[in-house]
Motif scaffolding. Structure first.
Motif, PDB file in Angstrom:
ATOM      1  N   ASP A 183       0.854  -1.187   0.000  1.00  0.00           N
ATOM      2  CA  ASP A 183       0.000   0.000   0.000  1.00  0.00           C
ATOM      3  C   ASP A 183       0.890   1.236   0.000  1.00  0.00           C
ATOM      4  O   ASP A 183       0.781   2.116   0.847  1.00  0.00           O
ATOM      5  CB  ASP A 183      -0.920  -0.009   1.215  1.00  0.00           C
ATOM      6  N   TYR A 184       1.780   1.287  -0.984  1.00  0.00           N
ATOM      7  CA  TYR A 184       2.822   2.310  -1.033  1.00  0.00           C
ATOM      8  C   TYR A 184       2.351   3.468  -1.901  1.00  0.00           C
ATOM      9  O   TYR A 184       2.328   3.375  -3.129  1.00  0.00           O
ATOM     10  CB  TYR A 184       4.109   1.706  -1.600  1.00  0.00           C
ATOM     11  N   HIS A 185       1.959   4.561  -1.250  1.00  0.00           N
ATOM     12  CA  HIS A 185       1.522   5.759  -1.963  1.00  0.00           C
ATOM     13  C   HIS A 185       1.768   6.963  -1.064  1.00  0.00           C
ATOM     14  O   HIS A 185       2.214   6.817   0.085  1.00  0.00           O
ATOM     15  CB  HIS A 185       0.059   5.658  -2.396  1.00  0.00           C
ATOM     16  N   VAL A 186       1.491   8.157  -1.585  1.00  0.00           N
ATOM     17  CA  VAL A 186       1.930   9.364  -0.893  1.00  0.00           C
ATOM     18  C   VAL A 186       1.208   9.616   0.428  1.00  0.00           C
ATOM     19  O   VAL A 186       1.684  10.410   1.242  1.00  0.00           O
ATOM     20  CB  VAL A 186       1.816  10.602  -1.814  1.00  0.00           C
ATOM     21  N   ASP A 187       0.088   8.980   0.672  1.00  0.00           N
ATOM     22  CA  ASP A 187      -0.545   9.083   1.990  1.00  0.00           C
ATOM     23  C   ASP A 187       0.251   8.353   3.056  1.00  0.00           C
ATOM     24  O   ASP A 187       0.120   8.649   4.246  1.00  0.00           O
ATOM     25  CB  ASP A 187      -1.963   8.481   1.956  1.00  0.00           C
ATOM     26  N   ASN A 188       1.048   7.376   2.644  1.00  0.00           N
ATOM     27  CA  ASN A 188       1.738   6.506   3.589  1.00  0.00           C
ATOM     28  C   ASN A 188       3.240   6.738   3.658  1.00  0.00           C
ATOM     29  O   ASN A 188       3.982   5.881   4.133  1.00  0.00           O
ATOM     30  CB  ASN A 188       1.460   5.035   3.236  1.00  0.00           C
ATOM     31  N   VAL A 189       3.678   7.901   3.154  1.00  0.00           N
ATOM     32  CA  VAL A 189       5.083   8.293   3.275  1.00  0.00           C
ATOM     33  C   VAL A 189       5.117   9.708   3.846  1.00  0.00           C
ATOM     34  O   VAL A 189       4.376  10.589   3.385  1.00  0.00           O
ATOM     35  CB  VAL A 189       5.818   8.261   1.918  1.00  0.00           C
ATOM     36  N   GLY A 219      -0.382  -3.280 -12.189  1.00  0.00           N
ATOM     37  CA  GLY A 219      -1.204  -2.086 -12.009  1.00  0.00           C
ATOM     38  C   GLY A 219      -2.660  -2.372 -12.302  1.00  0.00           C
ATOM     39  O   GLY A 219      -3.550  -1.942 -11.570  1.00  0.00           O
ATOM     40  N   ALA A 220      -2.915  -3.115 -13.372  1.00  0.00           N
ATOM     41  CA  ALA A 220      -4.297  -3.463 -13.708  1.00  0.00           C
ATOM     42  C   ALA A 220      -4.928  -4.324 -12.614  1.00  0.00           C
ATOM     43  O   ALA A 220      -6.098  -4.131 -12.256  1.00  0.00           O
ATOM     44  CB  ALA A 220      -4.336  -4.194 -15.051  1.00  0.00           C
ATOM     45  N   VAL A 221      -4.174  -5.275 -12.077  1.00  0.00           N
ATOM     46  CA  VAL A 221      -4.669  -6.094 -10.969  1.00  0.00           C
ATOM     47  C   VAL A 221      -5.061  -5.205  -9.798  1.00  0.00           C
ATOM     48  O   VAL A 221      -6.152  -5.342  -9.210  1.00  0.00           O
ATOM     49  CB  VAL A 221      -3.598  -7.106 -10.531  1.00  0.00           C
ATOM     50  N   GLU A 241       0.651   5.183  -9.817  1.00  0.00           N
ATOM     51  CA  GLU A 241      -0.733   5.130 -10.309  1.00  0.00           C
ATOM     52  C   GLU A 241      -1.661   5.110  -9.097  1.00  0.00           C
ATOM     53  O   GLU A 241      -2.238   4.097  -8.735  1.00  0.00           O
ATOM     54  CB  GLU A 241      -0.931   3.921 -11.223  1.00  0.00           C
ATOM     55  N   ASP A 242      -1.771   6.256  -8.497  1.00  0.00           N
ATOM     56  CA  ASP A 242      -2.414   6.439  -7.203  1.00  0.00           C
ATOM     57  C   ASP A 242      -3.924   6.593  -7.380  1.00  0.00           C
ATOM     58  O   ASP A 242      -4.379   7.433  -8.170  1.00  0.00           O
ATOM     59  CB  ASP A 242      -1.822   7.681  -6.540  1.00  0.00           C
ATOM     60  N   ALA A 243      -4.676   5.808  -6.623  1.00  0.00           N
ATOM     61  CA  ALA A 243      -6.135   5.890  -6.705  1.00  0.00           C
ATOM     62  C   ALA A 243      -6.668   7.239  -6.241  1.00  0.00           C
ATOM     63  O   ALA A 243      -7.762   7.653  -6.645  1.00  0.00           O
ATOM     64  CB  ALA A 243      -6.765   4.776  -5.875  1.00  0.00           C
TER      65      ALA A 243
END
Length: 337
Positions: free
Chosen positions: A193-199, A270-272, A232-234
């Motif tokens: 779950d690596y995205h900018v909310d978690n860094v 990414g598609a998964v 590719e952040d949701a």
């Protein structure tokens, strides 16, 4: 006072924080809760409250220790009652990359730091460490299983009826055909779950300036997964040229990698991820948690961008046959009572 309130108060008292000021913090899509605590010496800590410590707290502590051991920044645990799912950990502050970006920080610098943290992780994660920690293996079978959430949750909600056994089986078979090659390359710790909310940005040098959180669900899997999760952040748009620069930055750090195969792996994984996230957002909405629906259109755009690539042609054909207009980005999830 509930029984849980009493357990928390007792835990805080045992750790010298009976009179600590407590400020609730925003949560995520999980059942975990967080509070910021003011300590007697004027510093702050984070209270972690999770009802499922075996799934959340224990892995977080074990994985965090391993990440710290290779020089990455994770919150240190100061006290824990694992039987009750309570812990006190470092407070990394409020400078999430999300907040910094909203305040006008340079996106390239932040994404470069996050990418470099992944490079450091993939260079240094010890062989056999994931197995020692008992982490799940994110192999083709598990990724295909994740796509089935889309078949079983999203499709019935959007189309008004479940898939037939034949159509569901075809969906699974087509995904397996594209996922297996995508998982054939190098693997490492997969933060998942690596995205900018978690860094968070920390006042430290080098990659230690990236404070990592929310890795309790980590596993072992293809190195491309976390990079595509970041780029590719949701929840936010990432400029295509910035995303491409970060992929090039990562590949430059690993010249031995087959760059074309890595990019194909990013596309498929990414598609998964996007298919699974769409299903999760709809499932949450059907339970009354509709806030994530604001991102539905973005995730569909990301998914359709990947489906347009040759390596995903078999799956794209299935989507074209089974998801007509009105069932994708323009799907309106019905209100529930």
């Amino acid at each position: 006072m509930t029984e849980r309130d009493a357990e928390i108060r007792s835990f805080l008292a045992r750790n010298g924080l009976a009179g600590a000021a407590r400020t609730p913090l925003a949560g995520d899509a999980s059942s975990r809760r967080y509070e910021r605590l003011g300590t007697p010496d004027g510093s702050t800590l984070i209270l972690v409250d999770t009802p499922v410590p075996d799934e959340d707290l224990l892995p977080f502590m074990a994985i965090g220790e391993a990440l710290a051991g290779i020089g990455l920044s994770v919150p240190a645990i100061h006290a824990a009652d694992t039987g009750r799912g309570l812990a006190l950990q470092d407070d990394f502050g409020d400078e999430t990359f999300t907040r910094l970006l909203a305040e006008g920080a340079d996106p390239e610098a932040l994404y470069a730091l996050a990418t470099d943290a992944l490079v450091a992780l993939h260079r240094s994660w010890p062989v056999g460490e994931s197995e020692r920690l008992g982490l799940p293996v994110y192999d083709a079978a598990l990724f295909v299983e994740q796509t089935m959430l889309f078949a079983d949750v999203y499709v019935p909600a959007a189309c008004g009826s479940p898939l037939s056994d034949k159509d569901r089986s075809e969906f699974e078979t087509l995904w397996r055909a594209v996922v297996e090659p995508a998982c054939a390359g190098p693997a490492s710790l997969l933060l998942r779950d690596y995205h900018v909310d978690n860094v968070l940005r920390l006042p430290r040098d080098g990659v230690r300036a990236a404070g990592l959180i929310d890795f309790q669900n980590a596993g072992h899997g293809p190195v491309a997964y976390d990079l595509v999760s970041l780029l590719e952040d949701a929840r936010r748009d990432v400029a295509p040229e910035l995303a491409e620069a970060m992929v090039a930055r990562y590949l430059a750090a690993f010249p031995e990698l087959d760059a074309a195969a890595f990019r194909r792996s990013m596309a498929v994984l990414g598609a998964v991820r996007h298919a699974r996230i769409l299903a999760i957002f709809v499932r949450l909405a059907l339970k009354g948690r509709r806030g994530y629906l604001v991102h539905l259109g973005r995730v569909w755009r990301l998914l359709e961008s990947q489906l347009a690539k040759p390596e995903l042609a078999p799956v794209a054909g299935w989507f074209a046959r089974h998801l007509p207009p009105g069932t994708r980005a323009d799907f309106v999830v019905p209100e529930t009572t």
